[in-house]
Design a protein around this motif. Sequence first.
Motif, mmCIF file in Angstrom:
data_model
loop_
_atom_site.group_PDB
_atom_site.id
_atom_site.type_symbol
_atom_site.label_atom_id
_atom_site.label_comp_id
_atom_site.label_asym_id
_atom_site.label_seq_id
_atom_site.Cartn_x
_atom_site.Cartn_y
_atom_site.Cartn_z
ATOM 1 N N THR A 308 -19.135 -21.359 -12.066
ATOM 2 C CA THR A 308 -19.671 -21.101 -13.406
ATOM 3 C C THR A 308 -20.426 -22.344 -13.859
ATOM 4 O OG1 THR A 308 -17.565 -21.805 -14.375
ATOM 5 C CG2 THR A 308 -17.874 -19.448 -14.015
ATOM 6 N N ARG A 309 -21.666 -22.418 -13.462
ATOM 7 C CA ARG A 309 -22.474 -23.612 -13.696
ATOM 8 C C ARG A 309 -23.904 -23.213 -14.037
ATOM 9 N NH1 ARG A 309 -21.726 -24.144 -7.471
ATOM 10 N NH2 ARG A 309 -23.590 -23.087 -6.697
ATOM 11 N N ASP A 310 -24.608 -24.133 -14.672
ATOM 12 C CA ASP A 310 -26.037 -23.991 -14.902
ATOM 13 C C ASP A 310 -26.782 -24.744 -13.806
ATOM 14 O OD1 ASP A 310 -25.428 -22.643 -17.268
ATOM 15 O OD2 ASP A 310 -25.424 -24.509 -18.435
ATOM 16 N N GLU A 311 -27.982 -24.311 -13.537
ATOM 17 C CA GLU A 311 -28.774 -24.964 -12.493
ATOM 18 C C GLU A 311 -30.193 -25.200 -12.989
ATOM 19 O OE1 GLU A 311 -29.938 -24.089 -7.841
ATOM 20 O OE2 GLU A 311 -27.868 -23.834 -8.527
ATOM 21 N N PHE A 312 -30.643 -26.442 -12.829
ATOM 22 C CA PHE A 312 -31.979 -26.846 -13.263
ATOM 23 C C PHE A 312 -32.711 -27.471 -12.086
ATOM 24 C CE2 PHE A 312 -28.852 -27.411 -16.608
ATOM 25 C CZ PHE A 312 -29.372 -26.666 -17.655
ATOM 26 N N ARG A 313 -34.022 -27.387 -12.142
ATOM 27 C CA ARG A 313 -34.875 -28.080 -11.188
ATOM 28 C C ARG A 313 -35.907 -28.870 -11.971
ATOM 29 N NH1 ARG A 313 -32.954 -23.703 -8.468
ATOM 30 N NH2 ARG A 313 -32.511 -23.983 -6.243
ATOM 31 N N VAL A 314 -35.907 -30.180 -11.726
ATOM 32 C CA VAL A 314 -36.736 -31.092 -12.505
ATOM 33 C C VAL A 314 -37.601 -31.904 -11.556
ATOM 34 C CG1 VAL A 314 -36.736 -32.949 -14.203
ATOM 35 C CG2 VAL A 314 -34.907 -31.230 -14.241
ATOM 36 N N ASP A 315 -38.887 -32.033 -11.893
ATOM 37 C CA ASP A 315 -39.779 -32.856 -11.085
ATOM 38 C C ASP A 315 -39.433 -34.325 -11.306
ATOM 39 O OD1 ASP A 315 -42.298 -34.456 -10.432
ATOM 40 O OD2 ASP A 315 -42.822 -32.467 -9.682
ATOM 41 N N ALA A 316 -39.118 -35.038 -10.234
ATOM 42 C CA ALA A 316 -38.674 -36.422 -10.352
ATOM 43 C C ALA A 316 -39.797 -37.363 -10.751
ATOM 44 C CB ALA A 316 -38.064 -36.884 -9.025
ATOM 45 N N VAL A 317 -41.054 -36.967 -10.544
ATOM 46 C CA VAL A 317 -42.189 -37.841 -10.853
ATOM 47 C C VAL A 317 -42.602 -37.694 -12.313
ATOM 48 C CG1 VAL A 317 -44.585 -38.391 -10.282
ATOM 49 C CG2 VAL A 317 -42.967 -37.780 -8.459
ATOM 50 N N THR A 318 -42.731 -36.446 -12.768
ATOM 51 C CA THR A 318 -43.206 -36.203 -14.130
ATOM 52 C C THR A 318 -42.072 -35.976 -15.125
ATOM 53 O OG1 THR A 318 -43.359 -33.796 -13.793
ATOM 54 C CG2 THR A 318 -45.263 -35.132 -13.150
ATOM 55 N N GLY A 319 -40.884 -35.656 -14.636
ATOM 56 C CA GLY A 319 -39.790 -35.324 -15.521
ATOM 57 C C GLY A 319 -39.863 -33.924 -16.097
ATOM 58 N N GLN A 320 -40.840 -33.131 -15.648
ATOM 59 C CA GLN A 320 -41.040 -31.785 -16.169
ATOM 60 C C GLN A 320 -39.991 -30.824 -15.614
ATOM 61 O OE1 GLN A 320 -44.856 -30.155 -15.242
ATOM 62 N NE2 GLN A 320 -44.536 -28.244 -16.376
ATOM 63 N N LEU A 321 -39.468 -29.964 -16.477
ATOM 64 C CA LEU A 321 -38.516 -28.942 -16.056
ATOM 65 C C LEU A 321 -39.261 -27.852 -15.292
ATOM 66 C CD1 LEU A 321 -35.585 -27.826 -16.233
ATOM 67 C CD2 LEU A 321 -36.320 -26.599 -18.292
ATOM 68 N N VAL A 322 -38.878 -27.630 -14.051
ATOM 69 C CA VAL A 322 -39.522 -26.618 -13.213
ATOM 70 C C VAL A 322 -38.882 -25.255 -13.437
ATOM 71 C CG1 VAL A 322 -40.046 -25.931 -10.838
ATOM 72 C CG2 VAL A 322 -40.170 -28.342 -11.501
ATOM 73 N N SER A 323 -37.550 -25.202 -13.486
ATOM 74 C CA SER A 323 -36.848 -23.942 -13.711
ATOM 75 C C SER A 323 -35.465 -24.231 -14.256
ATOM 76 C CB SER A 323 -36.748 -23.125 -12.418
ATOM 77 O OG SER A 323 -35.900 -23.785 -11.475
ATOM 78 N N ALA A 324 -34.908 -23.224 -14.916
ATOM 79 C CA ALA A 324 -33.559 -23.342 -15.474
ATOM 80 C C ALA A 324 -32.851 -22.004 -15.341
ATOM 81 C CB ALA A 324 -33.616 -23.765 -16.937
ATOM 82 N N GLU A 325 -31.648 -22.043 -14.790
ATOM 83 C CA GLU A 325 -30.808 -20.851 -14.676
ATOM 84 C C GLU A 325 -29.487 -21.151 -15.370
ATOM 85 O OE1 GLU A 325 -30.253 -19.397 -10.748
ATOM 86 O OE2 GLU A 325 -32.363 -19.616 -10.177
ATOM 87 N N ARG A 326 -29.289 -20.522 -16.513
ATOM 88 C CA ARG A 326 -28.063 -20.750 -17.276
ATOM 89 C C ARG A 326 -27.084 -19.611 -16.996
ATOM 90 N NH1 ARG A 326 -28.238 -24.906 -20.719
ATOM 91 N NH2 ARG A 326 -30.294 -25.779 -21.237
ATOM 92 N N TYR A 327 -25.852 -19.992 -16.788
ATOM 93 C CA TYR A 327 -24.831 -18.993 -16.469
ATOM 94 C C TYR A 327 -24.672 -17.995 -17.610
ATOM 95 C CZ TYR A 327 -20.436 -16.997 -14.841
ATOM 96 O OH TYR A 327 -19.458 -16.125 -14.423
ATOM 97 N N ALA A 328 -24.811 -18.462 -18.830
ATOM 98 C CA ALA A 328 -24.629 -17.587 -19.981
ATOM 99 C C ALA A 328 -25.690 -16.501 -20.059
ATOM 100 C CB ALA A 328 -24.635 -18.421 -21.264
ATOM 101 N N ASP A 329 -26.832 -16.702 -19.413
ATOM 102 C CA ASP A 329 -27.926 -15.724 -19.465
ATOM 103 C C ASP A 329 -27.844 -14.682 -18.358
ATOM 104 O OD1 ASP A 329 -28.938 -17.107 -21.635
ATOM 105 O OD2 ASP A 329 -30.262 -18.359 -20.410
ATOM 106 N N LYS A 330 -26.888 -14.815 -17.465
ATOM 107 C CA LYS A 330 -26.800 -13.901 -16.334
ATOM 108 C C LYS A 330 -26.214 -12.560 -16.759
ATOM 109 C CE LYS A 330 -26.160 -17.549 -12.865
ATOM 110 N NZ LYS A 330 -27.423 -17.313 -12.157
ATOM 111 N N THR A 331 -26.647 -11.512 -16.092
ATOM 112 C CA THR A 331 -26.046 -10.196 -16.282
ATOM 113 C C THR A 331 -24.709 -10.147 -15.547
ATOM 114 O OG1 THR A 331 -27.121 -9.259 -14.327
ATOM 115 C CG2 THR A 331 -28.336 -9.158 -16.417
ATOM 116 N N PHE A 332 -23.960 -9.066 -15.731
ATOM 117 C CA PHE A 332 -22.668 -8.938 -15.058
ATOM 118 C C PHE A 332 -22.840 -8.981 -13.535
ATOM 119 C CE2 PHE A 332 -19.346 -6.202 -13.168
ATOM 120 C CZ PHE A 332 -18.236 -6.968 -13.507
ATOM 121 N N GLY A 333 -23.856 -8.293 -13.029
ATOM 122 C CA GLY A 333 -24.091 -8.308 -11.583
ATOM 123 C C GLY A 333 -24.449 -9.690 -11.081
#
Length: 396
Positions: A308-333
């Motif tokens: 039960t975790r959130d997952e982010f992908r961040v560009d190490a050079v620019t610091g820009q957030l590439v993607s975010a997957e929050r556990y709270a936003d997931k459907t039951f499946g």
Amino acid sequence: MRERGRAIKAVLFQVHSIAGLVLALLLAVIALTGAVMSFEDEIVDHLNADIMRVASRPAPMLMPDEVVARLKAAEIGQVSAVTLSSDPSAAVRLRFARDEQGARPSSLYVDPYDARVLGTPRGEEFFATVRKLHRWLLIPGDAKGWGRQITGVAALGLIVMLVSGLVLRWPRRASSAKMWLKPNLGLGGRGLHRSLHVVIGTWVLPVYLVMTLTGLWYSFDWYKDGVVWLLSRPQVAPAKMQPKIPTKAPRAAGRAEPAQPIGFDRAWSNFLHDEGGRFSRALLTLPAGAGTVIRIRSWGKDSTLDTTRDEFRVDAVTGQLVSAERYADKTFGEEIIANLLDIHRGAILGWPGKLAFMIAAALMPLFAVTGILLYLSRRRLRRPSQPPLGRLVPGE
């Protein structure tokens, strides 16, 4: 109709017996190693309690790149991942990339205030070996070798045995709970072996089905793709770990531009800015290739499961957030997909579930032994009896 049912049961009996004889040892190894890993987290935490904590102090904690830089001076190895915590008394954990021989050095716990090495976690190498045996049977290549397919075939074979065994055992009086769930320990020999085999097999059948149906996720890509298609939203596409590297200057023909080293600090600073104090710990992982995107797995303070975790992908050079997957936003499946590992080992039900799954896995050798004994006893019963030599007559 009755004759057809007998014929079907005869075929199922042969399938059940052959699959059991072929897979008995393999399934016993997979199950026993799974049982050993059931309480891995608790065992490792207990063994390493003295190096996982430090005395908190008013001095500021070091940024992850500073910790890595101080360790590089000691030539310990190439750091590939860092686990950081919001708890000022928690040590920093460093994990290392594989060396030229493909071996991965043991991880280290480090003081977050001065980068002093606290020690190597005890039990880590043991459980890593057990995990390789459980998943890949220690076959070279690990997840890219043949081991994962072999364990997957064993799981499919176990499903066949579970279904066929249930059909073979189905009685005329299916509502008799005593007949289903109580072994007859007063029997001996073949009768006792059969009672233990079928009754205890009924106890653990639901657990084994859960184990196999979730374990197949790690063996076959077609199975994983099917589960994702079935349980996840169509518009949710898996984020790419390695986006294309932006071109800053044209490369000379025939000359490869050296990869620029990247660090953790920019991604970590942006994560702290966005998340604040909502997390308890975070795992930062460098890209395996030449990309610049760092993966950050974050666990909330109220999280009780590793999945039960959130997952982010961040560009190490620019610091820009590439993607975010929050556990709270997931459907039951999608929550089911995220929690497959904890479902596989029973952790979704807390420590009682883990204990129940561990006991069920540890019982697998019982079915191997009793199944083989039942097979040998059937062979003896089918063998034609030889009359004593004294009773033979001419021509016999």
